[in-house]
Every structure is written in structure tokens, then in C-alpha cells.
Design an enzyme around this catalytic site. Structure first.
Site, PDB file in Angstrom:
ATOM      1  CB  THR A 238      -7.532   0.150  -3.249  1.00 43.27           C
ATOM      2  OG1 THR A 238      -6.811  -0.072  -4.465  1.00 43.27           O
ATOM      3  CG2 THR A 238      -7.349  -1.043  -2.319  1.00 43.27           C
TER       4      THR A 238
ATOM      5  CB  SER B 217      -2.796   4.705   1.236  1.00 39.55           C
ATOM      6  OG  SER B 217      -3.324   5.010  -0.036  1.00 39.55           O
TER       7      SER B 217
ATOM      8  CG  ASN C 294     -12.637  -1.114 -20.115  1.00 40.30           C
ATOM      9  OD1 ASN C 294     -11.776  -1.910 -19.740  1.00 40.30           O
ATOM     10  ND2 ASN C 294     -13.806  -1.497 -20.586  1.00 40.30           N
TER      11      ASN C 294
ATOM     12  CB  SER D 181      -0.917   0.019   1.226  1.00 41.74           C
ATOM     13  OG  SER D 181      -1.486   1.298   1.410  1.00 41.74           O
TER      14      SER D 181
ATOM     15  N   GLY E 283       2.548   7.821 -12.188  1.00 38.02           N
ATOM     16  CA  GLY E 283       1.410   8.120 -11.328  1.00 38.02           C
ATOM     17  C   GLY E 283       1.751   8.533  -9.917  1.00 38.02           C
TER      18      GLY E 283
ATOM     19  CE1 TYR F 129       3.494   3.082  -5.601  1.00 33.71           C
ATOM     20  CE2 TYR F 129       1.347   2.986  -6.670  1.00 33.71           C
ATOM     21  CZ  TYR F 129       2.183   2.629  -5.633  1.00 33.71           C
ATOM     22  OH  TYR F 129       1.723   1.813  -4.631  1.00 33.71           O
TER      23      TYR F 129
ATOM     24  CG  ASN G 232     -10.316   7.725  -4.372  1.00 39.86           C
ATOM     25  OD1 ASN G 232     -11.123   8.650  -4.251  1.00 39.86           O
ATOM     26  ND2 ASN G 232      -9.025   7.937  -4.512  1.00 39.86           N
TER      27      ASN G 232
ATOM     28  CB  ALA H 187      -7.356   3.286 -12.542  1.00 38.08           C
TER      29      ALA H 187
ATOM     30  CE  LYS I 137      -9.723   3.076  -6.490  1.00 35.44           C
ATOM     31  NZ  LYS I 137      -8.848   3.839  -7.413  1.00 35.44           N
TER      32      LYS I 137
END
Length: 290
Positions: free
Chosen positions: A85, A40, A167, A38, A268, A247, A110, A170, A89
Site C-alpha cells: 500500500t 487487509s 491521479n 488495515s 470501494g 470504503y 499491490n 489508486a 506501490k
């Protein structure tokens, strides 16, 4: 009102309760499944340490089935806010009491702010949250803010149309931002979907004409660093801007192929930081939403 002694001083129980609540640790966290790693948790843990925030903690909460979400909230009464996540979502939206306009248009949440209400105040206001709870869940999509603010400084007049690879969840925030910025786009997918084309249908001319290419797929994420979306890379020029929501690694093979011919590239990471800070602002806002 009942009075209780505290250090020899008699105080109302209500006062004592408020004092205890005031010093209670505020909890934030991430829900999803699985949660093997994570961004976050590390980001907010570092943020709290860096900024001397000692009354907050950020944890990972893997929830195997979203049907357990309401029970999870009752088991964690100190929660003040959540990030959401994969894969929840969209599914979490049915538990939300109020949706921000961005989240509503994107069709994904999110970030959740948990607005605490005492049972007494709820009774007087005639408001209850989902299922008659004494808290209210407010849903936001901070991916929209993060993507828009990280993309806009890079845009030139030549970036007048885009290709969006993927698609999934995100991608929804990307579509919303491109619509807002009035940049027409073509969606490219692996499987047939309405209003999209397949990767094998993507031609070199289409790549050459669309100077903005955004990868929203997980292709190229660590440890699969030798993979990239299957597009005609030979058509990319130094006039292109390639944006990858990934990222890790810092520069995916998708971005490397663009950089090799002089294209501008962006990963990202900044988007993640911006969306995290936006979530923190929302969680700590005193604003009362309708």
C-alpha cells in the site's frame, strides 16, 4: 547421507527438514508506511478463521524506508506473499523479479508472490531472485481485477465516457480498466498535470456529459466525512453512476450527493474484497511464471 533418530526411527536429515518446513506457519502481510489501520489484516484474519485455515497468519509490516525491503525479506523467511500500500506501490517495483502484464501497464504493484527456491535448485536452474537471493518476487496489481469486476455489472450504454477525480497510485488501475473497456475519460486534478484538467476548470456541462464519475482521491475518508471533491454536483442526474474507491465511510458525501438526485452509487468495499481474494489465489497458485 547423515541419518538422525526420530522417535527411535532413523531418518535422513533432508526428510526431517522437509517435515519441519511442511508444518511451518505460512506468513502473509501488508507493507507500507504508516499502517495505522488495515482492511487487509482484518479481512484475511477473518477469512482464515471462517474457512478453518490454521497454518496461515496475516500481519502488518510498517517499513519506514523501502530501501530496507530486501533486509526485511531476509528477516522474515516464512513470508509467502505480501500486499503493498501507500507509499510503495511504485517504488517496490525495482525489487520485483517478474511483473504481471497488468502491473507492468499500470506501473504499480499491490500484490507480491514470494516464490521460494532452495539454494540447490536455484543453482541447477540458473535462476536467482533480486540480488542473488534464493527466492523470487513476482509482482501483480489486483486492484485492476477488483475495480473491473465491481464496475462492469453497473455499466449501462449511457456510461460511455468518464471523469476520473485524482491521479494518485489508486487512479492508475482505474485508467487501465477504462482503457481496456474502451471508455474515454478525463482526469481531474488539484495541481496541473499533463493530460488532465484542474478541478476549477471542470464545468457543469462536462459533469452532465460524463455519466460515469470515479473518485480516486482520499477526500471524504473517515474522519473527514464532511468533505467531498469540489465538482459541480448540481449537474449530476439520475442517469449518472458515481463510484468512490473509499470504503470508510460506507457512503461518502460524494456518493450522498449523487444518491440525493437518484444517481447510482458504489463504494470501494467490493473492490477491496475482490482484489484480496485475487491476491489469495495468486499466492496459492502452483503456476510457474516465466
Amino acid at each position: 547421507m547423515k541419518i538422525e533418530p526420530v522417535n527411535g526411527i532413523y531418518l535422513p536429515i533432508a526428510y526431517i527438514s522437509r517435515s519441519i518446513i511442511a508444518t511451518r506457519m505460512k506468513k502473509y502481510g501488508l507493507i507500507g508506511y504508516p499502517l495505522s489501520h488495515s482492511f487487509s489484516k482484518k479481512y484475511f484474519t477473518d477469512k482464515f478463521e471462517r474457512e478453518g485455515i490454521t497454518d496461515c497468519v496475516y500481519e502488518l509490516y510498517p517499513i519506514e524506508d523501502i530501501k530496507n525491503f530486501n533486509a526485511f525479506l531476509h528477516q522474515n523467511p516464512d513470508l509467502c506473499g505480501l500486499n503493498v500500500t501507500i507509499p510503495y506501490k511504485v517504488d517496490v517495483m525495482k525489487y520485483i523479479d517478474w511483473l504481471d502484464a497488468g502491473a507492468k501497464h499500470v506501473g504499480a504493484v499491490n500484490t507480491i508472490r514470494i516464490d521460494k527456491e532452495s539454494p540447490v535448485s536455484v543453482a541447477f536452474q540458473g535462476e536467482v531472485g533480486f540480488g542473488g537471493d534464493d527466492f523470487r518476487l513476482e509482482g501483480f496489481n489486483t486492484d485492476v481485477y477488483g475495480f473491473e469486476e465491481s464496475l462492469k455489472p453497473l455499466l449501462k450504454s449511457r456510461h460511455s465516457s468518464a471523469l476520473v477525480l485524482g491521479n494518485g497510485g489508486a487512479a492508475k488501475a482505474v485508467y487501465y480498466v477504462l482503457n481496456k473497456l474502451e471508455i474515454p475519460y478525463t482526469i481531474v486534478t488539484r495541481k496541473e498535470q499533463p493530460e488532465s484538467i484542474l478541478f476549477e476548470q471542470l464545468t457543469a456541462n462536462m459533469v452532465a456529459e460524463n455519466k460515469l464519475i470515479i473518485n480516486t482521491t482520499p477526500v471524504g475518508t473517515y474522519p473527514n466525512v464532511d468533505e467531498c471533491p469540489p465538482i459541480p454536483y448540481e449537474a449530476i442526474t439520475d442517469g449518472h453512476l458515481l463510484y468512490d474507491l473509499i470504503y470508510n465511510p460506507e457512503q461518502t458525501l460524494f456518493l450522498q450527493k449523487g444518491a440525493q438526485v437518484g444517481a447510482d452509487t458504489k463504494n470501494g468495499h467490493e473492490m477491496l474484497i475482490l482484489q484480496a481474494e485475487k491476491a489469495w489465489t495468486i499466492w496459492n497458485s502452483k503456476e510457474r511464471y516465466p
